[in-house]
Design a protein around this motif. Sequence first.
Motif, PDB file in Angstrom:
ATOM      1  N   ARG A   1      32.167  41.320  43.859  1.00 37.26           N
ATOM      2  CA  ARG A   1      31.270  40.391  43.525  1.00 37.26           C
ATOM      3  C   ARG A   1      31.304  39.370  44.512  1.00 37.26           C
ATOM      4  O   ARG A   1      32.170  39.591  45.726  1.00 37.26           O
ATOM      5  CB  ARG A   1      31.773  39.642  42.315  1.00 37.26           C
ATOM      6  N   GLU A   2      30.457  38.450  44.536  1.00 37.84           N
ATOM      7  CA  GLU A   2      30.233  37.590  45.767  1.00 37.84           C
ATOM      8  C   GLU A   2      30.872  36.111  45.501  1.00 37.84           C
ATOM      9  O   GLU A   2      30.979  35.681  44.314  1.00 37.84           O
ATOM     10  CB  GLU A   2      28.547  37.185  46.046  1.00 37.84           C
TER      11      GLU A   2
ATOM     12  N   SER B   1      30.814  38.930  50.091  1.00 40.65           N
ATOM     13  CA  SER B   1      31.210  40.071  49.069  1.00 40.65           C
ATOM     14  C   SER B   1      32.510  39.941  48.872  1.00 40.65           C
ATOM     15  O   SER B   1      33.525  39.803  49.919  1.00 40.65           O
ATOM     16  CB  SER B   1      30.529  41.092  49.411  1.00 40.65           C
TER      17      SER B   1
END
Length: 78
Positions: free
Chosen positions: A68-69, A78
């Motif tokens: 996920r970022e 990321s």
Amino acid sequence: MRENTIAQLPDPSGFGSDAFTDVIREGARKLIEQAIHAELAALMAAFSKDTLEDGRARLVRHGHLPEREVMTGIGPVS
């Protein structure tokens, strides 16, 4: 002569995509990843002697979540 009707919009993050920003973004990603792994290792070590009534470890690591970022000062990493 063809007229270009495509409008160039500014990057909402305020950061363009250049080589230097990419290097900083990759460095930030690695630093965040190292910090998370170090924090996890410390947590696992702190609870390594705790066991359940049947002798199994109370805290175990089951795997990884999807990537996920995280928003940083240089944009999403990321």
